[in-house]
Structures are given as C-alpha cells and as structure tokens.
Design an enzyme around this catalytic site. Structure first.
Site, PDB file in Angstrom:
ATOM      1  N   ASP A   1       0.866  -1.183   0.000  1.00  0.00           N
ATOM      2  CA  ASP A   1       0.000   0.000   0.000  1.00  0.00           C
ATOM      3  C   ASP A   1       0.903   1.233   0.000  1.00  0.00           C
ATOM      4  O   ASP A   1       2.029   1.169  -0.479  1.00  0.00           O
ATOM      5  CB  ASP A   1      -0.950  -0.020   1.194  1.00  0.00           C
ATOM      6  CG  ASP A   1      -2.286   0.651   0.897  1.00  0.00           C
ATOM      7  OD1 ASP A   1      -2.259   1.836   0.503  1.00  0.00           O
ATOM      8  OD2 ASP A   1      -3.333   0.023   1.055  1.00  0.00           O
TER       9      ASP A   1
ATOM     10  N   HIS B   1       2.305   2.010  -3.176  1.00  0.00           N
ATOM     11  CA  HIS B   1       1.394   2.954  -3.828  1.00  0.00           C
ATOM     12  C   HIS B   1       1.901   4.390  -3.793  1.00  0.00           C
ATOM     13  O   HIS B   1       1.148   5.311  -4.093  1.00  0.00           O
ATOM     14  CB  HIS B   1       0.002   2.876  -3.187  1.00  0.00           C
ATOM     15  CG  HIS B   1      -0.686   1.564  -3.394  1.00  0.00           C
ATOM     16  ND1 HIS B   1      -1.965   1.311  -2.936  1.00  0.00           N
ATOM     17  CD2 HIS B   1      -0.274   0.417  -4.000  1.00  0.00           C
ATOM     18  CE1 HIS B   1      -2.315   0.066  -3.260  1.00  0.00           C
ATOM     19  NE2 HIS B   1      -1.303  -0.491  -3.902  1.00  0.00           N
TER      20      HIS B   1
END
Length: 393
Positions: free
Chosen positions: A219, A242
């Site tokens: 993430d 991310h």
C-alpha cells in the site's frame, strides 16, 4: 633528577573521580531477560517486557528498556505513560508475533506506546508474520481487524531510529495525536500483494520528520491523513507500493486539514503512484494547503504526479459528489523519471472546489512506450522552466 610521583597519582585520582561520577549518573537499564524473557522464539515473553517497561517508566532517573540479541515471541504490548523521566527503548534482538494471527489481530495494535513523552526507540527488528492474515483477507474469510505493528498515540518528543519492520498484518508504523516525532533510518518491508500494509501513516499530528527510509509494501509507503501539520519527508526510497500520499481525505464531513508538507530528495521505484493527493468526492470541511513535492526521481512509476478528488478505489458505491476538500498552494518542482502510463501528470480536482495555486517547475517525465500526456480538470496555476508533459492547467 627529582622523583616526581605526584603527577601520575593526580591523573589516577582524577580518573577515579570521573569514573565514580559517571557510575553514579549511569542510566538504569531494565533488561527483559532479567524478568523472564527468553530469546528462543518460542517462549511467550509478553509479561517480562511489560514488567521491564513498568519499572523503567516509574524510574525517577532516565531509564532504558533493553532487549538483547535473540528472538522474542510477544503478544500485544501496550506501553502506557506518562513516565517519570526520559525513556530509551533499545532493541538488539528481534520481536516476533505469534503464528496464529488471531493472537494480536483483534486488538488493532501489536506494539503501542500511549501517552509517553520523551521516548527513543532504537534498532532491532519486529516481524508481525502477517502472511496468514493476508491470506484470510484475500479469501474473504472471517478475519480480525488486523494489528498495526508499532504505534505512537498521544506521544510527544519521539525518536524512532534504525528499526526494521517486516510483514505487518496491517499498517507498519502509525503516529496519531502526537507531536515532535522523528523517524529515521527505518526499513519497512512487506510483499507488494499484501493488503493495506502501509509503511507509515500520520494523522492528527504535528512536527513529524521522516528521513532515510527504505519502504516497500502493498500500500502507501507513507500516507498523511487528516490533521497532519508541519511534515518533512526526505531521502526516502519508496517501492514497491502505492507511493507517498496525502489522504485519503474527505471521508468525514468535519475533519482536520493538512498543511505545511514537504516531500523532497526521494526515489520511487515501480510504484503504483508517485506523489499523490486523494480525497473522496463528498462534502467536507477539510483542506490541503502549502505542500511542496520537489527533487524527486520516478523509476517506472504508474502515476508519477496525481491529484485525485474522485477517489474511490473499489469503484463501488462511490459518492459521486463534489469533493469539499479545498486544495491550494501545491508545488511540483525538479521531478524527473519514467512513467508506465501515458498520463504522467493527472490533476483531477473537485468541480465544487477547484484546486488553486498549483505550480509546476522543471518537470521531465517520459512514458516508456511513447509520448507522455497530462490531464487537468478544475486545476488552476502556472508553470515555469521545462515541463514535460505539457502544462494543461
């Protein structure tokens, strides 16, 4: 020749005095092994850790909790303050969570420092062994909420230095309702496919510095949520993951804003995004202002520069309103590298609250398969220097 013995005797006397002074001022050290912890990776050492903490926290003098070399199995650890003096938490070993993810998964936290002021955590490795939990999540089974590996809540004057965090069930490091926090020389690692294993999340905190980090997760490498103020991020190596994000914001109507943020001198490698501001498309009193993204390198990044005010990752039940989060005073400067998508710069702002004061300077982003393009909607500002892809505001 005179027999001068007084000089060496004086040196010995002074040395002895210094030794005695240093000994009297020595920091009390509370070694977890003294209270029953065993570094065999099998014995539950939770209680000895909490005992060592209680004694150190209650010490009138500056004190140290010491974890020597070895592998220590621990369940949920909540280190409560306030403490009477400065605390050093020195880890030379490795802390591992139980293999049964339910053991820590229901509490939300694995290692939590709460209401502790003047705390320094040095070195060591923590391994939450989150693979079983991720598997449960991916199968859609009945899973606990998941535990964050190490967290600081309602803490002030915090140093986290030299820690390695592996395989968190959920977020690796969280900072909530805290101030004057420095995170440096940290290593964070989880597989790219591990769900919601953000590296560092900051929320409702001020005066946070993150430097010299190597972060690869499933993430965000770093996410700054509501109430993040006066944040400095530098020399971070991000990827996989991310990217570095502000948000998501706008999840609630009445939330704190984010301001005075700098992200500089960092490298993004094979991340889904580079630097990003994201907010849900619903009404909110939140804001983002005075943000600088500068001196960054993108290496095969999916969306190097992005403002997304229609954030809805699942694509289901999206609010489809105008985002109430007001974005202003955001600069992108001295950013170069490669994009794995043709739209290397996307500024998708709210129809009801346009982005204002957006500046671009010396941007050079190329698409690995052809020319790059940019996309702008409701974004206002200007550009200077060479900007590739072309300014679309």
């Amino acid at each position: 020749m005179a027999n001068n013995t007084s000089f060496p005797c004086a040196i010995i006397l002074v040395s002895l005095v210094i030794f005695l002074i240093n000994s009297s001022n020595a920091m009390p050290s509370f070694n977890v092994q003294r209270y029953g912890a065993r570094g065999d990776g099998k014995t539950d050492s939770t209680k000895p850790f909490l005992t060592a903490w209680s004694l150190a926290c209650g010490s009138e003098a500056q004190a140290m909790v010491y974890i020597p070399r070895g592998t220590y199995l621990v369940r949920n650890l909540v280190f409560w303050g306030p403490c009477k003096n400065i605390i050093t938490f020195k880890i030379d070993g490795t802390l591992v969570a139980p293999s049964n993810y339910w053991s820590i998964g229901n509490s939300g936290y694995w290692i939590l420092f709460a209401k502790v002021n003047r705390i320094s955590v040095y070195g060591g490795t923590i391994d939450a062994r989150g693979a079983g939990y991720w598997s449960c999540r991916k199968k859609g089974g009945q899973c606990p909420q998941g535990a964050r590996s190490i967290s600081f809540s309602w803490c002030n004057n915090v140093l986290l230095s030299g820690l390695t965090s592996l395989n968190s069930q959920n977020i690796h490091v969280t900072v909530h309702h805290s101030s004057n926090v420095r995170i440096q020389n940290i290593r964070i690692r989880a597989p790219s496919g591990s769900p919601n294993t953000d590296g560092i999340i900051v929320e409702s905190s001020s005066g946070v510095t993150i430097s010299e980090g190597v972060i690869g997760t499933g993430d965000d490498c770093i996410a700054l949520n509501q109430g993040s103020v006066n944040i400095w991020i530098e020399r971070v190596q991000c990827g996989p993951g991310h990217g570095i994000s502000i948000g998501s914001l706008g999840d609630q109507a009445d939330e704190e804003g984010v301001k005075n943020v700098t992200v500089t001198s960092s490298v993004f490698t094979k991340t889904l995004n580079g630097v990003r501001i994201k907010s849900w498309a619903r009404s909110s009193r939140g804001f983002v202002r005075n943000v600088e993204f500068r001196n960054l390198v993108m290496r095969n990044v999916g969306n190097p520069l992005i403002i997304d005010q229609n954030y809805c990752p699942s694509g289901k039940g999206c609010p489809n309103q105008g985002s109430g989060v007001k974005i202003s005073g955001v600069s992108f400067a001295n950013i170069k590298g490669t994009s794995t998508t043709p739209i290397a710069m996307k500024l998708d702002c709210s129809g009801s609250n346009h982005c204002t004061g957006i500046t671009l300077k010396n941007i050079n982003l190329t698409y690995v398969k052809g020319p790059t393009t940019s996309y702008c909607k409701n974004a206002h500002g200007g550009a200077s220097g060479v900007v590739v892809p072309m300014n679309c505001m």
